[in-house]
Design an enzyme around this catalytic site. Structure first.
Site, PDB file in Angstrom:
ATOM      1  N   ASP A  13       0.783  -1.247   0.000  1.00 17.99           N
ATOM      2  CA  ASP A  13       0.000   0.000   0.000  1.00 17.99           C
ATOM      3  C   ASP A  13       0.816   1.300   0.000  1.00 17.99           C
ATOM      4  O   ASP A  13       0.532   2.214   0.780  1.00 17.99           O
ATOM      5  CB  ASP A  13      -0.970   0.006   1.200  1.00 17.99           C
ATOM      6  N   LYS A  47      -6.997  -5.095  -3.041  1.00 20.40           N
ATOM      7  CA  LYS A  47      -7.780  -5.605  -1.924  1.00 20.40           C
ATOM      8  C   LYS A  47      -8.731  -4.529  -1.446  1.00 20.40           C
ATOM      9  O   LYS A  47      -8.523  -3.345  -1.725  1.00 20.40           O
ATOM     10  CB  LYS A  47      -6.852  -6.044  -0.782  1.00 20.40           C
ATOM     11  N   CYS A  59      -2.021  -3.017   7.593  1.00 22.29           N
ATOM     12  CA  CYS A  59      -1.880  -3.907   6.437  1.00 22.29           C
ATOM     13  C   CYS A  59      -0.557  -4.670   6.422  1.00 22.29           C
ATOM     14  O   CYS A  59      -0.519  -5.821   5.989  1.00 22.29           O
ATOM     15  CB  CYS A  59      -2.116  -3.121   5.157  1.00 22.29           C
TER      16      CYS A  59
END
Ligand code: VGL
Ligand code: ZN
Length: 196
Positions: free
Chosen positions: A8, A106, A151
């Site tokens: 990310d 995701k 994450c």
């Protein structure tokens, strides 16, 4: 065989973004520098529809960082972030993407959040990352990126669950909340994870 999972690195998680991680930008040069040392490099991308139920904006009377019950699971409410096709969802230009062979998106299901690159928080659906890594004969993964306490942590934990040896690279990650990362780090180590 060893893989690097870059989690990310998107504008919304960088200074100036809607869910900015303090000093998140400082890890990008570190990530760029380590990439050539891996047999495989993959990335994840948080990719939410505008009506994602992890957004505080979708719940009347709720504020950012409130906790709610979402379909039986505890859910932290976030500012709107990484909305599909918005500039904040783009992978940062400063990240060297030449080595990244695949990007796993995701968080697309509006009803369930997805911190891990492997499956959603309810473990309803796999992203395919585990099978992809296994097809590429990966036994060991190193996880870096944003955010350490969400994450990155859940991706590194699920890697253990999927049978990989798993490490978090401390110089290549930053947390939303340092204290919460300290606690999660201990949990990760107790489960057999390593901190590099
Ligand atoms: C993340 C909160 C919500 C992360 C993603 O990338 O750590 N955190 N969505
Ligand atoms: Zn998200």
């Amino acid at each position: 065989m060893k893989a690097l999972i870059i989690v990310d690195i998107q504008y919304d998680f960088l200074p100036g973004g809607s869910l900015a991680v303090a000093k998140g930008d400082e890890i990008i040069p570190v990530i760029n520098q380590i990439q050539p040392h891996y047999d495989l490099v993959v990335a994840t991308q948080d990719w939410h529809p505008a009506d994602h139920q992890s957004f505080a904006s979708q719940h009347v009377g709720k504020a950012v960082f409130d906790q709610i019950d979402l379909d039986g699971a505890e859910q932290v409410l976030w500012p709107d972030h990484c909305v599909q096709q918005s500039p904040g969802a783009e992978i940062a230009d400063l990240l060297d993407t030449r080595h990244i062979e695949a990007i796993f998106r995701k968080g697309m299901d509006p009803c369930v959040d997805s911190y891990s690159g492997f499956y959603d928080n309810g473990r309803r659906k796999h992203t395919g990352l585990s099978g992809y890594l296994k097809d590429r004969h990966i036994e060991e993964v190193h996880v870096c990126g944003l955010a350490a306490d969400f994450c990155v942590f859940y991706t590194a934990m699920d890697a253990l669950q999927e049978g990989f040896s798993s490490a978090i690279i401390s110089k290549a990650t930053k947390a939303i909340d340092k204290g919460s990362f300290m606690e999660k780090k201990d949990i990760f180590i107790k489960h057999g994870g390593q901190l590099l």
